[in-house]
Scaffold this motif. Structure first.
Motif, PDB file in Angstrom:
ATOM      1  N   PRO A 247     -99.761  49.435 113.506  1.00 24.62           N
ATOM      2  CA  PRO A 247     -99.345  48.024 113.512  1.00 24.62           C
ATOM      3  C   PRO A 247    -100.118  47.126 112.552  1.00 24.62           C
ATOM      4  O   PRO A 247     -99.547  46.156 112.037  1.00 24.62           O
ATOM      5  N   ALA A 248    -101.390  47.421 112.297  1.00 28.52           N
ATOM      6  CA  ALA A 248    -102.178  46.573 111.398  1.00 28.52           C
ATOM      7  C   ALA A 248    -101.711  46.734 109.948  1.00 28.52           C
ATOM      8  O   ALA A 248    -101.431  45.751 109.258  1.00 28.52           O
ATOM      9  N   ASN A 249    -101.621  47.977 109.469  1.00 33.64           N
ATOM     10  CA  ASN A 249    -101.168  48.211 108.101  1.00 33.64           C
ATOM     11  C   ASN A 249     -99.713  47.804 107.913  1.00 33.64           C
ATOM     12  O   ASN A 249     -99.319  47.371 106.830  1.00 33.64           O
ATOM     13  N   ALA A 250     -98.919  47.952 108.970  1.00 42.43           N
ATOM     14  CA  ALA A 250     -97.494  47.626 108.876  1.00 42.43           C
ATOM     15  C   ALA A 250     -97.218  46.134 108.976  1.00 42.43           C
ATOM     16  O   ALA A 250     -96.069  45.708 108.896  1.00 42.43           O
ATOM     17  N   ALA A 251     -98.267  45.329 109.161  1.00 43.99           N
ATOM     18  CA  ALA A 251     -98.142  43.865 109.263  1.00 43.99           C
ATOM     19  C   ALA A 251     -97.258  43.456 110.444  1.00 43.99           C
ATOM     20  O   ALA A 251     -96.521  42.479 110.375  1.00 43.99           O
ATOM     21  N   ILE A 252     -97.366  44.213 111.553  1.00 48.25           N
ATOM     22  CA  ILE A 252     -96.675  43.813 112.780  1.00 48.25           C
ATOM     23  C   ILE A 252     -97.681  43.671 113.923  1.00 48.25           C
ATOM     24  O   ILE A 252     -97.326  43.824 115.097  1.00 48.25           O
ATOM     25  N   LEU A 253     -98.924  43.350 113.571  1.00 47.82           N
ATOM     26  CA  LEU A 253     -99.940  43.171 114.602  1.00 47.82           C
ATOM     27  C   LEU A 253     -99.597  41.994 115.520  1.00 47.82           C
ATOM     28  O   LEU A 253    -100.054  41.937 116.661  1.00 47.82           O
ATOM     29  N   TRP A 254     -98.742  41.085 115.034  1.00 49.03           N
ATOM     30  CA  TRP A 254     -98.283  39.965 115.865  1.00 49.03           C
ATOM     31  C   TRP A 254     -97.572  40.457 117.119  1.00 49.03           C
ATOM     32  O   TRP A 254     -97.475  39.735 118.111  1.00 49.03           O
ATOM     33  N   ALA A 255     -97.074  41.698 117.095  1.00 46.97           N
ATOM     34  CA  ALA A 255     -96.370  42.239 118.254  1.00 46.97           C
ATOM     35  C   ALA A 255     -97.332  42.694 119.356  1.00 46.97           C
ATOM     36  O   ALA A 255     -96.899  42.968 120.474  1.00 46.97           O
TER      37      ALA A 255
END
Length: 367
Positions: A247-255
């Motif tokens: 999730p961090a590298n994929a830029a979806i850490l907001w999830a």
């Protein structure tokens, strides 16, 4: 047995054949790729009126029981108890290394009931993963057989009301059960306002025909679904997300809720905490190629010196944007909008600029 014969078939396949669909294989299913209007018109029609998508290849799972919230909070980086009844949440299923097995939408339907919508290509793996976790919890976990239709675009709400299904009380990322065996959410995969409606197979053809009787509705296939979601900056699992991405590298850490990033007990929590502490090595970004030549998934991203610094994971032409659009991963230091990169297409070097996502405005009804 040929590959075509081994594909799964949509319950409404005859409707698509009658509509002149061109079919292709996707995630083990025989799926409509385009209709006679063509990708460009299907795409624009969705943005301007309403496109109807048959997404029955996707899998619904129902979770019910005293431990339903605890089970989901173990399986996903999710605080399932914090979801209000009728609220939906985008989340992910992680392995122990924080790799993304699948991305999901979870909706709370009652005190101890939740619905999960999973991607077609991962359904069997997801189910096995969930069932292994379920052994430790007091729940029932059921794979449902439903037709799933998505109606997307600015006219979607009015069309559903005209068809006898009033979902106007819903806002983006909320859901309800309008009839027995039905499940509906105000969500989608196009960046437009819209709905996803799951219903029993024996009721689906009548409902689909009622929608199609409305001149504002036309079928839209997987090809335009892909260009619509790419313009909206939405990921496709198997391309932009997979078990080698987190999730961090994929830029979806907001999830991932902030409290869970440091204190979560979900599978993959320790690995994700370490990735966050060390800092992501790369980042998923939007990419705008120069000129009219689209770049495709798998193309390497290079710097001016010709050194590989990333990869394209999704790419094509954006009919609403009016230019090629792409997404990919780049080294963290190269993720600022405006950064100039290059790729090779058939021996030609093409320049691309890192671009903010989405490429077209998202128009969800947020209440």
């Amino acid at each position: 047995m040929s590959n075509t014969e081994s594909l799964k078939h949509l319950p409404l396949e005859a409707l698509h054949e009658d509509a002149g669909a061109r079919f292709g294989a996707f995630a083990g299913w025989r799926m409509p790729l385009t209709y006679p209007a063509g990708v460009m018109k299907e795409h624009i029609h969705t943005r301007e009126s309403a496109g109807l998508f048959d997404i029955s290849h996707m899998q619904l799972f129902e979770v019910e029981g005293a431990d339903a919230a605890a089970f989901l909070s173990r399986a996903c980086p999710l605080d399932a108890t914090a979801l209000k009844e009728g609220q939906s949440k985008y989340t992910v299923l992680l392995n122990e290394n924080a790799g993304i097995i699948d991305d999901l939408i979870v909706t709370r339907l009652g005190e101890n009931r939740y619905m999960i919508v999973a991607n077609a290509g991962n359904a069997a793996k997801d189910e096995a993963h969930f069932r292994a976790i379920a052994a430790d919890f007091d729940i029932s976990f059921t794979a449902l057989e439903r037709v799933l239709l998505a109606l997307q675009g600015p006219d979607a709400e009015a069309i559903l009301i005209a068809a006898g299904l009033d979902l106007s009380d819903l806002v983006f990322m909320t859901g309800t059960e309008p009839h027995e065996g039905w499940f509906a959410t105000r969500s989608g995969y196009t960046g437009e306002d819209g709905f996803e409606v799951a219903l029993p197979v024996d009721q689906a053809e009548r409902f689909a025909r009622k929608l199609l009787d409305d001149e504002r509705v036309q079928w839209v296939g997987l090809a335009a679904r892909d260009s619509l979601r790419l313009e909206a900056g939405l990921c496709l699992h198997g391309q932009d997300l997979d078990e080698t991405t987190d999730p961090a590298n994929a830029a979806i850490l907001w999830a991932v809720p902030k409290a869970l990033r440091s204190e979560g007990r979900f599978i993959g929590a320790e690995a994700l905490q370490k990735i966050i502490a060390d800092g992501a090595k790369e980042k998923r970004v939007g990419l705008k190629p120069e000129g009219r030549q689209p770049v495709r998934a798998g193309a390497p991203l290079i710097n001016e010196a010709g050194e590989k610094v990333g990869r394209v994971t999704s790419g094509g032409f954006g009919p609403s944007a009016g230019h090629p659009v792409a997404m990919g991963y780049v080294a963290k230091g190269l993720s600022e909008p405006g950064t100039r990169l290059f790729t090779e297409v058939r021996g030609n070097r093409i320049a691309l600029d890192v671009h903010t996502l989405p490429f077209t405005p998202q128009r969800y009804k947020k209440g």
